[in-house]
Design a protein around this motif. Structure first.
Motif, PDB file in Angstrom:
ATOM      1  N   GLU A   1       0.816  -1.226   0.000  1.00  0.00           N
ATOM      2  CA  GLU A   1       0.000   0.000   0.000  1.00  0.00           C
ATOM      3  C   GLU A   1       0.845   1.269   0.000  1.00  0.00           C
ATOM      4  O   GLU A   1       0.442   2.288  -0.535  1.00  0.00           O
ATOM      5  CB  GLU A   1      -0.996   0.013   1.171  1.00  0.00           C
ATOM      6  CG  GLU A   1      -0.376   0.218   2.529  1.00  0.00           C
ATOM      7  CD  GLU A   1      -1.431   0.386   3.635  1.00  0.00           C
ATOM      8  OE1 GLU A   1      -1.154  -0.038   4.766  1.00  0.00           O
ATOM      9  OE2 GLU A   1      -2.513   0.923   3.353  1.00  0.00           O
TER      10      GLU A   1
ATOM     11  N   ASP B   1       1.964   1.905  -3.800  1.00  0.00           N
ATOM     12  CA  ASP B   1       1.031   1.386  -4.810  1.00  0.00           C
ATOM     13  C   ASP B   1       1.112   2.100  -6.159  1.00  0.00           C
ATOM     14  O   ASP B   1       0.959   1.476  -7.195  1.00  0.00           O
ATOM     15  CB  ASP B   1      -0.402   1.323  -4.263  1.00  0.00           C
ATOM     16  CG  ASP B   1      -0.957   2.673  -3.882  1.00  0.00           C
ATOM     17  OD1 ASP B   1      -0.182   3.654  -3.843  1.00  0.00           O
ATOM     18  OD2 ASP B   1      -2.166   2.755  -3.628  1.00  0.00           O
ATOM     19  N   LYS B   2       1.430   3.389  -6.136  1.00  0.00           N
ATOM     20  CA  LYS B   2       1.519   4.119  -7.419  1.00  0.00           C
ATOM     21  C   LYS B   2       2.686   3.603  -8.265  1.00  0.00           C
ATOM     22  O   LYS B   2       2.555   3.383  -9.457  1.00  0.00           O
ATOM     23  CB  LYS B   2       1.687   5.623  -7.184  1.00  0.00           C
ATOM     24  CG  LYS B   2       0.575   6.256  -6.362  1.00  0.00           C
ATOM     25  CD  LYS B   2      -0.511   6.798  -7.254  1.00  0.00           C
ATOM     26  CE  LYS B   2      -1.736   7.294  -6.499  1.00  0.00           C
ATOM     27  NZ  LYS B   2      -2.099   6.622  -5.253  1.00  0.00           N
TER      28      LYS B   2
ATOM     29  N   LYS C   1       1.856   0.137  -9.535  1.00  0.00           N
ATOM     30  CA  LYS C   1       0.861   0.171 -10.611  1.00  0.00           C
ATOM     31  C   LYS C   1       1.544   0.494 -11.949  1.00  0.00           C
ATOM     32  O   LYS C   1       1.182  -0.037 -12.988  1.00  0.00           O
ATOM     33  CB  LYS C   1      -0.198   1.223 -10.274  1.00  0.00           C
ATOM     34  CG  LYS C   1      -1.486   1.081 -11.029  1.00  0.00           C
ATOM     35  CD  LYS C   1      -2.396   0.078 -10.356  1.00  0.00           C
ATOM     36  CE  LYS C   1      -3.643  -0.170 -11.162  1.00  0.00           C
ATOM     37  NZ  LYS C   1      -4.608  -0.999 -10.433  1.00  0.00           N
TER      38      LYS C   1
ATOM     39  N   THR D   1       2.230  -2.962 -15.306  1.00  0.00           N
ATOM     40  CA  THR D   1       1.332  -2.651 -16.418  1.00  0.00           C
ATOM     41  C   THR D   1       1.582  -3.691 -17.495  1.00  0.00           C
ATOM     42  O   THR D   1       2.722  -3.863 -17.942  1.00  0.00           O
ATOM     43  CB  THR D   1       1.649  -1.245 -16.973  1.00  0.00           C
ATOM     44  OG1 THR D   1       1.484  -0.296 -15.920  1.00  0.00           O
ATOM     45  CG2 THR D   1       0.727  -0.890 -18.123  1.00  0.00           C
TER      46      THR D   1
ATOM     47  N   CYS E   1      -3.946 -10.654 -16.647  1.00  0.00           N
ATOM     48  CA  CYS E   1      -4.434  -9.427 -17.275  1.00  0.00           C
ATOM     49  C   CYS E   1      -5.957  -9.473 -17.429  1.00  0.00           C
ATOM     50  O   CYS E   1      -6.652  -8.500 -17.149  1.00  0.00           O
ATOM     51  CB  CYS E   1      -3.741  -9.239 -18.626  1.00  0.00           C
ATOM     52  SG  CYS E   1      -4.235  -7.767 -19.518  1.00  0.00           S
TER      53      CYS E   1
ATOM     54  N   SER F   1      -7.563  -8.876 -14.189  1.00  0.00           N
ATOM     55  CA  SER F   1      -7.356  -7.483 -13.768  1.00  0.00           C
ATOM     56  C   SER F   1      -8.263  -6.520 -14.531  1.00  0.00           C
ATOM     57  O   SER F   1      -8.475  -5.399 -14.099  1.00  0.00           O
ATOM     58  CB  SER F   1      -5.888  -7.082 -13.980  1.00  0.00           C
ATOM     59  OG  SER F   1      -5.645  -6.767 -15.337  1.00  0.00           O
TER      60      SER F   1
ATOM     61  N   TRP G   1      -2.488 -10.952  -6.598  1.00  0.00           N
ATOM     62  CA  TRP G   1      -2.094  -9.847  -7.481  1.00  0.00           C
ATOM     63  C   TRP G   1      -3.125  -9.576  -8.561  1.00  0.00           C
ATOM     64  O   TRP G   1      -3.323  -8.420  -8.959  1.00  0.00           O
ATOM     65  CB  TRP G   1      -0.713 -10.112  -8.086  1.00  0.00           C
ATOM     66  CG  TRP G   1       0.375  -9.836  -7.087  1.00  0.00           C
ATOM     67  CD1 TRP G   1       1.112 -10.754  -6.409  1.00  0.00           C
ATOM     68  CD2 TRP G   1       0.811  -8.546  -6.627  1.00  0.00           C
ATOM     69  NE1 TRP G   1       1.994 -10.113  -5.557  1.00  0.00           N
ATOM     70  CE2 TRP G   1       1.821  -8.761  -5.674  1.00  0.00           C
ATOM     71  CE3 TRP G   1       0.440  -7.223  -6.922  1.00  0.00           C
ATOM     72  CZ2 TRP G   1       2.480  -7.726  -5.015  1.00  0.00           C
ATOM     73  CZ3 TRP G   1       1.090  -6.189  -6.264  1.00  0.00           C
ATOM     74  CH2 TRP G   1       2.089  -6.442  -5.322  1.00  0.00           C
TER      75      TRP G   1
ATOM     76  N   TRP H   1      -5.484  -7.439  -6.810  1.00  0.00           N
ATOM     77  CA  TRP H   1      -4.933  -6.101  -6.540  1.00  0.00           C
ATOM     78  C   TRP H   1      -4.925  -5.254  -7.810  1.00  0.00           C
ATOM     79  O   TRP H   1      -5.259  -4.070  -7.792  1.00  0.00           O
ATOM     80  CB  TRP H   1      -3.514  -6.211  -5.983  1.00  0.00           C
ATOM     81  CG  TRP H   1      -2.952  -4.875  -5.621  1.00  0.00           C
ATOM     82  CD1 TRP H   1      -3.203  -4.161  -4.468  1.00  0.00           C
ATOM     83  CD2 TRP H   1      -2.082  -4.057  -6.424  1.00  0.00           C
ATOM     84  NE1 TRP H   1      -2.524  -2.961  -4.513  1.00  0.00           N
ATOM     85  CE2 TRP H   1      -1.837  -2.870  -5.694  1.00  0.00           C
ATOM     86  CE3 TRP H   1      -1.482  -4.210  -7.672  1.00  0.00           C
ATOM     87  CZ2 TRP H   1      -1.017  -1.838  -6.166  1.00  0.00           C
ATOM     88  CZ3 TRP H   1      -0.665  -3.185  -8.150  1.00  0.00           C
ATOM     89  CH2 TRP H   1      -0.434  -2.021  -7.399  1.00  0.00           C
ATOM     90  N   LEU H   2      -4.552  -5.853  -8.913  1.00  0.00           N
ATOM     91  CA  LEU H   2      -4.486  -5.112 -10.173  1.00  0.00           C
ATOM     92  C   LEU H   2      -5.874  -4.683 -10.636  1.00  0.00           C
ATOM     93  O   LEU H   2      -6.036  -3.629 -11.241  1.00  0.00           O
ATOM     94  CB  LEU H   2      -3.810  -5.956 -11.258  1.00  0.00           C
ATOM     95  CG  LEU H   2      -2.310  -6.154 -11.077  1.00  0.00           C
ATOM     96  CD1 LEU H   2      -1.799  -7.246 -12.006  1.00  0.00           C
ATOM     97  CD2 LEU H   2      -1.564  -4.849 -11.346  1.00  0.00           C
TER      98      LEU H   2
ATOM     99  N   ASN I   1      -8.378  -3.905  -8.736  1.00  0.00           N
ATOM    100  CA  ASN I   1      -8.776  -2.771  -7.875  1.00  0.00           C
ATOM    101  C   ASN I   1     -10.279  -2.531  -7.924  1.00  0.00           C
ATOM    102  O   ASN I   1     -10.735  -1.432  -8.200  1.00  0.00           O
ATOM    103  CB  ASN I   1      -8.003  -1.512  -8.312  1.00  0.00           C
ATOM    104  CG  ASN I   1      -8.072  -0.399  -7.277  1.00  0.00           C
ATOM    105  OD1 ASN I   1      -8.371  -0.656  -6.105  1.00  0.00           O
ATOM    106  ND2 ASN I   1      -7.837   0.833  -7.695  1.00  0.00           N
TER     107      ASN I   1
ATOM    108  N   LYS J   1      -6.106  -6.836   1.163  1.00  0.00           N
ATOM    109  CA  LYS J   1      -6.455  -5.426   1.040  1.00  0.00           C
ATOM    110  C   LYS J   1      -7.746  -5.222   1.850  1.00  0.00           C
ATOM    111  O   LYS J   1      -8.664  -6.037   1.760  1.00  0.00           O
ATOM    112  CB  LYS J   1      -6.678  -5.119  -0.442  1.00  0.00           C
ATOM    113  CG  LYS J   1      -6.611  -3.671  -0.778  1.00  0.00           C
ATOM    114  CD  LYS J   1      -6.425  -3.506  -2.285  1.00  0.00           C
ATOM    115  CE  LYS J   1      -6.609  -2.068  -2.678  1.00  0.00           C
ATOM    116  NZ  LYS J   1      -7.944  -1.794  -3.213  1.00  0.00           N
TER     117      LYS J   1
END
Ligand SMILES: *[C@@H]1O[C@H](CO)[C@@H](O)[C@H](O)[C@H]1NC(C)=O
Ligand SMILES: *[C@@H]1O[C@H](CO)[C@@H](O)[C@H](O)[C@H]1NC(C)=O
Ligand SMILES: *[C@@H]1O[C@H](CO)[C@@H](O)[C@H](O)[C@H]1NC(C)=O
Ligand SMILES: *[C@@H]1O[C@H](CO)[C@@H](O)[C@H](O)[C@H]1NC(C)=O
Ligand SMILES: *[C@@H]1O[C@H](CO)[C@@H](O)[C@H](O)[C@H]1NC(C)=O
Ligand SMILES: *[C@@H]1O[C@H](CO)[C@@H](O)[C@H](O)[C@H]1NC(C)=O
Ligand SMILES: *[C@@H]1O[C@H](CO)[C@@H](O)[C@H](O)[C@H]1NC(C)=O
Length: 351
Positions: A160, A163-164, A167, A171, A290, A293, A308, A311-312, A314, A341
């Protein structure tokens, strides 16, 4: 005459001097900047954080993603440069993501025992260890040129805080994204019969190695029929109440036969013309992660690949509370509140 000669002489000397100074700075600038050179020439005083060789013990993508998160967490907290060794045994996550923003340096440099200190995770693979918040509290650690991290870092509390950054790194390649988009669009036209308000749910069911007795004994666990039935129903109720016309459930699993036998049995699947189950078959890990996500809702199961993918995405995400099994070696010290999360929904509900 002699004045002019003197003048020319001085100008020539000055020009040569300026030229030499320029060349000197240009060279140094180049050396300082050219991090991707194979030679570890770096600005004096640079300090690094990297992953200890213990990380590379045949772990796969989800685990490596957690390790990278741990590395970026420590690098940020210590203001060190995160680096990776050039040669990573068993492979990295290059099929999934382009991690070229993390500098790679030769293994002899990264693992030079005289310059490094190894920091080990103290409480097990799932447990947040506050030592990584400020490793420099220990002056021996601070003085070392390279901190090497040894651990699993499977905890949301590391993720956390960065996270930016994550992210951006995590990708998917454009090629993967467009393949997945085509797949989704295709099934909206065919399986969802061109309905206008279609929602998607990505489901990842981990089985495979988690069924091996040795792993089960340690605390690995897999979902059962009831989990699939209930979570599938959860999204069905949630979204039909919101006027969704059709739900596409995309399923990725190493054990398609088992999942297929389960969904066929659900009265849900038979009774409804408002939903379809679509397997992602033999599309590979990057495609599957992918795909999940990019879905509107996610059902994860156990393991770090699931984690993951959720998480991706979101978005609304359901996870399996039976993993790791309570009372097992793996479950020791496990704190669900920091592993998952906080906005994810656990099933079965824990009392
Ligand atoms: C990864 O990104 C870097 C920098 O943007 C680029 O030079 C490189 O070609 C990319 N690699 C792949 C495999 O896409
Ligand atoms: C590392 O340190 C040891 C003693 O502390 C020394 O003998 C050795 O030469 C050093 N190695 C390098 C590569 O500097
Ligand atoms: C500081 O770190 C060194 C190297 O890891 C370790 O040997 C030592 O015990 C640590 N000191 C304290 C006070 O934790
Ligand atoms: C997740 O979505 C929220 C908005 O719903 C956004 O604020 C946040 O930055 C996103 N996080 C990640 C890691 O993408
Ligand atoms: C990938 O797609 C994005 C958005 O469509 C674009 O900005 C970017 O340049 C593309 N990258 C590559 C490597 O093609
Ligand atoms: C969905 O619409 C496309 C045109 O957009 C058409 O070609 C296709 O036959 C339709 N599929 C179904 C199942 O109605
Ligand atoms: C699935 O769940 C529904 C209720 O949500 C229940 O009525 C049904 O019996 C369940 N089916 C199976 C196969 O577990």
């Amino acid at each position: 005459m002699s004045f002019i000669i003197k003048y020319v002489y001085v100008v020539a000397l000055a020009t040569i001097l300026i030229f030499l100074i320029t060349v000197y700075f240009a060279e140094n600038f180049k050396v300082g900047r050219n991090f991707l050179d194979s030679s570890p020439v770096t600005p004096p005083g640079s300090k690094y954080a990297s992953l200890d060789a213990c990380t590379f013990n045949s772990r796969r993508t989800g685990n490596l993603m957690f390790a990278l998160a741990g590395l970026l967490f420590v690098a940020q907290n210590t203001r060190r440069n995160p680096i990776l060794p050039t040669n990573i045994p068993y492979g990295w996550m290059d099929d999934y993501f382009n991690t070229s923003s993390i500098q790679r340096l030769p293994n002899e440099f990264v693992y030079d025992a005289n310059k490094t200190v190894v920091l080990k995770e103290r409480f097990g693979p799932f447990v947040y260890d506050p030592i990584f918040e400020n490793p420099h509290k220990n002056s021996t650690v601070e003085s070392k040129e390279i901190i090497l991290l040894c651990g699993y870092f499977q905890n949301y509390k590391y993720v956390e805080k960065i996270d930016k950054k994550l992210k951006m790194i995590f990708t998917f390649y454009n090629e993967t994204q467009s393949k997945v988009q085509n797949f989704i669009d295709h099934h909206k036209k065919t399986s969802a019969k061109n309905r206008s308000n279609v929602a998607t749910v990505g489901i990842h069911i981990r089985r495979g190695d988690f069924l091996i007795k040795f792993h089960r004994n340690r605390g690995f666990a897999v979902v059962d029929e009831n989990f699939i039935n209930s979570t599938v129903n959860y999204f069905y109720k949630l979204w039909t109440a919101k006027n969704v016309e059709f739900i596409l459930y995309f399923i990725a699993s190493e054990d398609e036969a088992w999942v297929n036998s389960v969904v066929k049995k659900l009265n849900f699947a038979r009774a409804l013309n408002k939903a379809a189950f679509v397997f992602s078959t033999s599309n590979g890990g990057p495609f599957d992660m992918c795909l999940i996500s990019m879905c509107d809702g996610v059902i994860t199961s156990s393991g770090s690949f699931s984690w993951w993918a959720g998480w991706l995405a979101n978005t609304t995400t359901i996870y399996f509370t039976g993993y790791p099994r309570k009372g097992s070696a793996l479950g020791e010290g496990f704190d669900r509140k920091t592993y998952q999360k906080p906005d994810w929904i656990g099933f079965p509900p824990e009392i």
